[in-house]
Design an enzyme around this catalytic site. Structure first.
Site, short mmCIF file in Angstrom:
data_model
loop_
_atom_site.label_atom_id
_atom_site.label_comp_id
_atom_site.label_asym_id
_atom_site.label_seq_id
_atom_site.Cartn_x
_atom_site.Cartn_y
_atom_site.Cartn_z
N HIS A 309 0.86 -1.16 0.07
CA HIS A 309 -0.13 -0.09 0.10
C HIS A 309 0.81 1.38 0.05
O HIS A 309 1.97 1.18 0.61
CB HIS A 309 -0.89 -0.02 1.16
CG HIS A 309 -1.99 0.74 1.12
ND1 HIS A 309 -2.06 2.26 1.30
CD2 HIS A 309 -3.42 0.56 0.61
CE1 HIS A 309 -3.25 2.90 1.29
NE2 HIS A 309 -4.05 1.85 0.80
N ASP A 366 -7.94 -5.28 -0.15
CA ASP A 366 -8.27 -6.11 -1.04
C ASP A 366 -8.09 -7.69 -1.07
O ASP A 366 -8.41 -8.56 -1.91
CB ASP A 366 -7.74 -5.75 -2.43
CG ASP A 366 -8.34 -4.34 -3.02
OD1 ASP A 366 -7.65 -3.43 -3.31
OD2 ASP A 366 -9.61 -4.26 -3.11
C1 SDX Z 1 -6.34 0.00 -3.00
O1 SDX Z 1 -4.13 4.51 -1.96
C2 SDX Z 1 -5.27 3.75 -1.46
O2 SDX Z 1 -5.84 4.12 -0.42
C3 SDX Z 1 -5.96 2.68 -2.09
C4 SDX Z 1 -7.05 1.85 -1.47
C5 SDX Z 1 -8.12 2.63 -1.19
O3 SDX Z 1 -8.96 2.24 -0.21
O4 SDX Z 1 -8.75 3.40 -1.95
O5 SDX Z 1 -6.36 1.19 -0.21
C6 SDX Z 1 -7.37 0.48 -2.45
O6 SDX Z 1 -6.16 0.15 -4.06
C7 SDX Z 1 -5.43 -1.09 -2.18
C8 SDX Z 1 -4.22 -1.50 -3.14
C9 SDX Z 1 -4.59 -2.48 -3.91
N1 SDX Z 1 -3.45 -3.08 -5.10
C10 SDX Z 1 -2.82 -4.23 -4.98
O7 SDX Z 1 -2.96 -4.96 -4.01
C11 SDX Z 1 -1.94 -4.54 -6.15
C12 SDX Z 1 -0.52 -4.83 -5.59
N2 SDX Z 1 0.04 -3.95 -4.94
C13 SDX Z 1 1.12 -3.22 -5.35
O8 SDX Z 1 0.82 -2.79 -6.89
C14 SDX Z 1 1.44 -1.96 -4.70
O9 SDX Z 1 1.88 -2.25 -3.41
C15 SDX Z 1 0.63 -0.81 -4.64
C16 SDX Z 1 0.11 -0.21 -6.01
C17 SDX Z 1 -0.57 -0.63 -3.76
C18 SDX Z 1 1.43 0.43 -3.95
O10 SDX Z 1 2.64 0.69 -5.05
P1 SDX Z 1 3.46 1.95 -4.67
O11 SDX Z 1 3.38 2.56 -3.57
O12 SDX Z 1 3.84 2.76 -5.89
O13 SDX Z 1 4.71 1.08 -3.93
P2 SDX Z 1 6.00 0.51 -5.21
O14 SDX Z 1 5.37 -0.11 -6.44
O15 SDX Z 1 6.87 1.58 -5.31
O16 SDX Z 1 6.45 -0.54 -4.36
C19 SDX Z 1 7.77 -0.26 -3.38
C20 SDX Z 1 8.31 -1.70 -3.40
C21 SDX Z 1 9.02 -2.12 -4.82
O17 SDX Z 1 9.98 -2.82 -4.87
P3 SDX Z 1 11.63 -2.14 -4.94
O18 SDX Z 1 11.56 -1.30 -6.22
O19 SDX Z 1 11.70 -1.56 -3.68
O20 SDX Z 1 12.52 -3.40 -5.24
O21 SDX Z 1 7.60 -2.87 -2.87
C22 SDX Z 1 7.46 -3.53 -3.93
C23 SDX Z 1 7.58 -2.92 -5.20
O22 SDX Z 1 8.19 -3.84 -6.30
N3 SDX Z 1 6.07 -4.06 -4.10
C24 SDX Z 1 5.49 -5.25 -4.37
C25 SDX Z 1 4.38 -5.22 -4.08
N4 SDX Z 1 3.88 -3.91 -3.70
C26 SDX Z 1 5.03 -3.23 -3.64
N5 SDX Z 1 6.50 -6.50 -4.67
C27 SDX Z 1 5.62 -7.59 -4.85
N6 SDX Z 1 4.15 -7.74 -4.70
C28 SDX Z 1 3.43 -6.28 -4.12
N7 SDX Z 1 2.08 -6.51 -3.97
#
Ligand code: SDX
Length: 432
Positions: A309, A366
């Site tokens: 998140h 989710d």
């Molecule tokens: C919702 O914003 C809100 O409040 C949203 C929400 C709401 O109520 O409106 O809470 C609802 O959308 C919840 C999120 C649902 N999405 C997912 O579950 C999809 C999987 N999650 C990721 O795509 C991600 O965690 C996000 C999109 C939720 C957040 O993305 P960020 O903040 O841009 O984080 P990032 O991609 O920069 O990640 C930081 C690191 C990265 O690794 P490095 O580059 O440091 O090596 O964490 C890793 C990412 O690759 N990472 C994950 C991951 N989420 C982040 N790696 C594997 N699996 C994941 N799910």
């Protein structure tokens, strides 16, 4: 005495006022930055950028805190209902008995759709995604002025509250009709005797010859899911409502745009992606260990859906509530869903893996919501639609807060240009 931060650049100095929120959050007010120092900030994804001040929802990502208008989500989940919470978010306080009864009467009064909507639905292919229909039909609501089905408003504020009730009520009917259209089933009209959630389930699952009567457990579970999704400060789809609304576009156009933002698998579409991931693991297409391994490999493009998140670097409090609810609802309904076991396995593995621990990746809203929706009979192509129904009061409250802010301006971010420098037009005959 306003605290300031000092920025020096190119021998010049600018004091930037520090804005402090009621929960101690601090922000630099950079509104003078470009005029005084010729600088803008660059923050892709706005992870460090505040778009507004807001009094609606407070999140502390480090501590896993979520409050609607100051009330902890845990208390609302235990004591409130979706309709009461919707009123709280929009009006800024809990309603008294009369106010809540009036709101419920408004929701009942506005449940039906103009018959012309049927022809609009018939324009969609039967297998059209319900989210596409939802966005289109919410937009279409602005073509049907409210006056045909309720008393004229005394004040513009009454007008807004009536439109808000109309949208919260009709989004449910549009959603149910979108599902019925996708199944090739006849539309079922709302039943004015039924409260909000039971009426939605009636429109989803009744047949012309037999009314569907949802069990109290199912109604309670869906109430909880909608309540937990009702607002979440400046997330992607809510920011979309504010950006579109900042041009003074109407409420329906702004919320229709938000449905599009919510649809993406990184946002509201994640609840579908989680179920697909769990099913793939369960049916042997992928083991839990392989899923963890793939998720850790940035080149794989695979993410552990339902994990991570932008704001929560601790458990998402909604995920904790939903995880407990999953147990309770499945036991109440006598449902034994192997995907719940897979979800638990995955969570246990991820939470003990350094990759997830170091990045503070925890289950989000989710991760468990789809398990419950599946158990209460919501089809997977409606999961994100349910999220949109839940989020509607939050979108409306945020849109209204922005419209009430006399200092609000049209959203128009700047950029840093990295394209071609000036060049002349070359006639086609002179090109290589
Ligand atoms: C919702 O914003 C809100 O409040 C949203 C929400 C709401 O109520 O409106 O809470 C609802 O959308 C919840 C999120 C649902 N999405 C997912 O579950 C999809 C999987 N999650 C990721 O795509 C991600 O965690 C996000 C999109 C939720 C957040 O993305 P960020 O903040 O841009 O984080 P990032 O991609 O920069 O990640 C930081 C690191 C990265 O690794 P490095 O580059 O440091 O090596 O964490 C890793 C990412 O690759 N990472 C994950 C991951 N989420 C982040 N790696 C594997 N699996 C994941 N799910």
């Amino acid at each position: 005495m306003t605290r300031t931060a000092t920025l020096t650049f190119d021998g010049r100095e600018l004091k930037l006022p520090v804005v402090e929120g009621t929960e101690g959050e601090l922000a630099l007010d950079i509104s003078e930055l470009r005029a005084r120092l010729g600088l803008i900030t660059l923050d892709p994804g706005f992870g460090n950028t505040g778009a507004c001040t807001s009094a609606i929802t407070f999140i502390d990502g480090e501590k896993g805190i979520l409050r609607y208008r100051g009330i902890p989500i845990e208390q609302l989940a235990e004591h409130s209902t979706f309709t009461e919470t919707a009123w709280l978010l929009i009006h800024g306080r809990l309603p008294n008995g009369t106010e809540l009864a009036l709101f419920r009467e408004q929701l009942t009064r506005h449940a039906a759709l103009h018959e012309a909507f049927k022809h609009h639905f018939e324009g969609f292919l039967v297998d059209a995604p319900p989210m596409a229909m939802l966005s289109a039909m919410i937009n279409t609501l602005s073509c049907f002025p409210r006056r045909w089905n309720s008393s004229p408003a005394e004040t513009p504020e009454d007008e807004f509250y009536e439109e808000a009730a109309r949208l919260i009520s009709k989004v449910r009917t549009i959603a149910a009709y979108s599902y019925r259209r996708s199944m090739g089933l006849p539309f079922i009209y709302p039943d004015p005797k039924l409260p909000y959630v039971a009426n939605f389930l009636h429109m989803m699952f009744s047949m012309p010859y037999e009314q569907h009567v949802a069990s109290p457990e199912v109604v309670e579970a869906l109430n909880l899911i909608l309540l937990l999704h009702a607002d979440h400060e400046q997330n992607c789809s809510t920011s979309t409502v504010r950006v579109v609304g900042s041009s003074q576009a109407n409420l329906f156009a702004s919320c229709a745009a938000a449905v599009g933002a919510l649809w993406g698998p990184l946002h509201g579409g994640a609840n579908v992606a989680v179920l697909e991931m769990l099913a793939k693991i369960h049916h042997g297409g992928l083991s839990a260990d392989q899923a963890i391994k793939l998720a850790k490999d940035s080149k794989s493009g695979f993410k552990l859906m339902g994990f991570g998140h932008r704001v929560y670097k601790n458990f998402d409090p909604r995920a904790i509530i939903l995880k407990r609810a999953a147990d309770r609802v499945l036991a109440q309904l006598g449902v034994n869903d192997p995907l719940l076991d897979v979800a638990r396995q995955l969570e246990e593995k991820a939470l003990s893996d350094p990759y997830f621990v170091e990045r503070k990746l925890y289950p989000n809203v989710d991760f468990y919501s789809g398990i419950i929706m599946r158990a209460i009979g919501i089809p997977i192509n409606m999961f994100t639609v349910i999220f949109a129904i839940g989020r509607m009061p939050g979108w409306i409250a945020q849109w209204s807060e922005q419209h009430a802010d006399s200092k609000a301006r049209i959203a128009r971010p700047r950029q840093v240009y990295v394209g071609n420098q000036i060049s002349d037009y070359v006639p086609i005959g002179d090109r290589k």
